[in-house]
Write a protein that holds these residues in place. Structure first.
Motif, PDB file in Angstrom:
ATOM      1  N   THR A  65       0.833  -1.207   0.000  1.00 43.50           N
ATOM      2  CA  THR A  65       0.000   0.000   0.000  1.00 43.50           C
ATOM      3  C   THR A  65       0.868   1.258   0.000  1.00 43.50           C
ATOM      4  O   THR A  65       0.371   2.352   0.248  1.00 43.50           O
ATOM      5  CB  THR A  65      -0.913   0.011   1.249  1.00 43.50           C
ATOM      6  N   SER A  66       2.156   1.110  -0.285  1.00 41.22           N
ATOM      7  CA  SER A  66       3.071   2.247  -0.197  1.00 41.22           C
ATOM      8  C   SER A  66       2.942   3.204  -1.383  1.00 41.22           C
ATOM      9  O   SER A  66       3.311   4.363  -1.273  1.00 41.22           O
ATOM     10  CB  SER A  66       4.516   1.753  -0.079  1.00 41.22           C
ATOM     11  N   GLU A  67       2.444   2.715  -2.509  1.00 38.12           N
ATOM     12  CA  GLU A  67       2.317   3.553  -3.701  1.00 38.12           C
ATOM     13  C   GLU A  67       0.924   4.178  -3.742  1.00 38.12           C
ATOM     14  O   GLU A  67      -0.033   3.589  -3.230  1.00 38.12           O
ATOM     15  CB  GLU A  67       2.521   2.700  -4.964  1.00 38.12           C
ATOM     16  N   PRO A  68       0.797   5.346  -4.364  1.00 42.64           N
ATOM     17  CA  PRO A  68      -0.549   5.911  -4.524  1.00 42.64           C
ATOM     18  C   PRO A  68      -1.402   5.007  -5.423  1.00 42.64           C
ATOM     19  O   PRO A  68      -0.875   4.275  -6.244  1.00 42.64           O
ATOM     20  CB  PRO A  68      -0.300   7.255  -5.217  1.00 42.64           C
ATOM     21  N   GLY A  69      -2.701   5.063  -5.231  1.00 40.20           N
ATOM     22  CA  GLY A  69      -3.593   4.223  -6.028  1.00 40.20           C
ATOM     23  C   GLY A  69      -3.959   2.960  -5.274  1.00 40.20           C
ATOM     24  O   GLY A  69      -3.647   2.816  -4.090  1.00 40.20           O
ATOM     25  N   PRO A  70      -4.629   2.055  -5.971  1.00 41.20           N
ATOM     26  CA  PRO A  70      -5.074   0.828  -5.305  1.00 41.20           C
ATOM     27  C   PRO A  70      -3.894  -0.022  -4.841  1.00 41.20           C
ATOM     28  O   PRO A  70      -2.839  -0.046  -5.478  1.00 41.20           O
ATOM     29  CB  PRO A  70      -5.873   0.088  -6.383  1.00 41.20           C
TER      30      PRO A  70
END
Length: 109
Positions: A65-70
């Protein structure tokens, strides 16, 4: 080694690619499309295979979950998956010998 409903060697290729590096589903599919000389693997068969491999304990998953988006569900090969990959290697070597025999016999016709 059991034969499944979506192709004998799809799990073998999944494990092979995951042995190189962890990947999430669509990344794995893109790599297969880029690298395999003849790719019959589609999204549904890939995800069914990943589910089965996870149930067998051959792959492990985790959420990023570290990246933006789903959030992305990543997969990595487990020690059991490495053992299964070796079983696939032996099976493929045996089949390769039969296919080479076929091609050589065919050329002599």
């Amino acid at each position: 080694m059991s034969r499944n409903k979506y192709g004998r060697h799809i799990p073998a290729f999944i494990l092979l690619f995951l042995a190189k590096e962890p990947a999430y589903g669509s990344l794995l599919l893109n790599k297969m499309e880029e690298e395999l000389p003849f790719n019959l693997i589609d999204g549904p068969s890939l995800y069914r295979s990943l589910q089965d491999l996870e149930k067998e304990g051959a792959v492990e998953s985790y959420w990023d979950t570290s990246e933006p988006g789903p959030a992305k569900k990543w997969y990595r090969i487990s020690p059991k998956g490495m053992e299964k990959l070796e079983e696939f290697r032996q099976d493929i070597e045996m089949r390769k010998k039969n296919l080479e025999y076929f091609l050589n016999a065919f050329r002599k016709l």
